[in-house]
Scaffold this motif. Structure first.
Motif, mmCIF file in Angstrom:
data_model
loop_
_atom_site.group_PDB
_atom_site.id
_atom_site.type_symbol
_atom_site.label_atom_id
_atom_site.label_comp_id
_atom_site.label_asym_id
_atom_site.label_seq_id
_atom_site.Cartn_x
_atom_site.Cartn_y
_atom_site.Cartn_z
ATOM 1 N N THR A 25 0.689 -1.177 -0.169
ATOM 2 C CA THR A 25 -0.100 0.094 0.055
ATOM 3 C C THR A 25 0.765 1.137 -0.123
ATOM 4 O OG1 THR A 25 -1.902 -1.067 1.357
ATOM 5 C CG2 THR A 25 -1.819 1.369 1.152
ATOM 6 N N VAL A 35 0.909 5.337 0.382
ATOM 7 C CA VAL A 35 0.304 6.518 0.599
ATOM 8 C C VAL A 35 1.079 7.635 0.621
ATOM 9 C CG1 VAL A 35 -1.017 7.504 2.446
ATOM 10 C CG2 VAL A 35 -0.935 5.181 2.326
ATOM 11 N N VAL A 50 -2.948 5.240 -2.284
ATOM 12 C CA VAL A 50 -3.887 6.143 -1.654
ATOM 13 C C VAL A 50 -3.343 7.713 -1.471
ATOM 14 C CG1 VAL A 50 -5.356 6.724 0.421
ATOM 15 C CG2 VAL A 50 -4.930 4.268 -0.273
ATOM 16 N N ILE A 110 -8.831 12.025 2.108
ATOM 17 C CA ILE A 110 -8.194 11.057 1.153
ATOM 18 C C ILE A 110 -9.129 11.418 -0.080
ATOM 19 C CG2 ILE A 110 -8.602 8.641 0.535
ATOM 20 C CD1 ILE A 110 -8.433 7.821 3.275
#
Length: 231
Positions: free
Chosen positions: A189, A191, A221, A229
């Motif tokens: 993931t 970010v 993300v 977000i």
């Protein structure tokens, strides 16, 4: 005329903006996450931008180019308003964020979800035991400060690695590739902040996944500078 001028390798460029900040003439800008030589006549060929680049994306070349126009550079400086660094990194901007005050009673302290040390990409051992079967979180430094629920939504259940391509003069993709190749990583993931220079972290992680030769589920993300977000 044939003269010495800089050349920017966009494949290497991570969009950190350090070269644009080092260019006193204003010849370089960050456009769509990449450094661009926008005014050849503003480039004096002295190369102040070369040592500023953390990924060696800038070199000299000799080719046909307009002569350096010092008068135009000076005029542009006089007419230019003070600005932040070209990438608009939240860590370099002076900006106050006004938020509503909520008089909430906190019944219990929020527990940290961090499961390991170190967390900096450049410091973490490639073969650390906690990588076995891990879900990997690769996050930009500022994201945990911008997004209030970061521990619960992103760190929990993952091994966390953080970095900032603007501050670290290293190639993250090489280190991340080693980690992915040498460990049983389950997923990645990424970010990042919404600003272009954070694209360097995203590109490094994506390149590492590709270069590892493994098929890994991954997601990106993006956090806004206001702490939301983005879709």
């Amino acid at each position: 005329m044939i003269r010495k001028i800089i050349r920017i390798d966009e494949e290497k460029c991570n969009g950190c903006g350090a070269c644009a900040a080092a260019c006193h003439e204003g010849a370089i800008e960050i456009i769509e996450g990449k450094a661009k030589l926008v005014r050849e006549d503003y480039c004096d060929g002295l190369g102040d931008c070369l040592p500023a680049c953390p990924v060696d994306a800038i070199t000299f070349e000799e080719r046909e180019a307009p002569a350096y126009d010092e008068a135009a550079v000076l005029k542009a400086k006089e007419n230019k308003s003070p600005v932040t660094l070209p990438c608009s990194c939240p860590g370099t901007m002076s900006k106050a964020i006004k938020r509503e005050s909520h008089n909430q009673v906190v019944s219990a302290p929020v527990e940290s979800q961090l499961s390991q040390w170190p967390v900096q990409i450049k410091l973490v051992p490639v073969n650390a035991p906690y990588f076995k079967g891990a879900k990997l979180l690769v996050a930009a430094d500022c994201t945990a400060y911008a997004y209030a629920n970061f521990h619960k939504e992103f760190i929990r259940g993952k091994v966390t690695l953080i970095g900032c391509p603007k501050l670290d003069a290293v190639n993250y993709s090489e280190k991340l590739t080693e980690i992915l190749q040498n460990n049983d990583i389950q997923s990645v993931t990424i970010v990042r902040m919404e600003v272009p220079c954070c694209g360097g972290l995203e590109m490094a992680a994506k390149k590492a996944i590709q270069d590892s030769g493994k098929f890994l589920p991954w997601q990106v993300v993006t956090i806004s500078i206001d702490g939301e977000i983005l879709e």
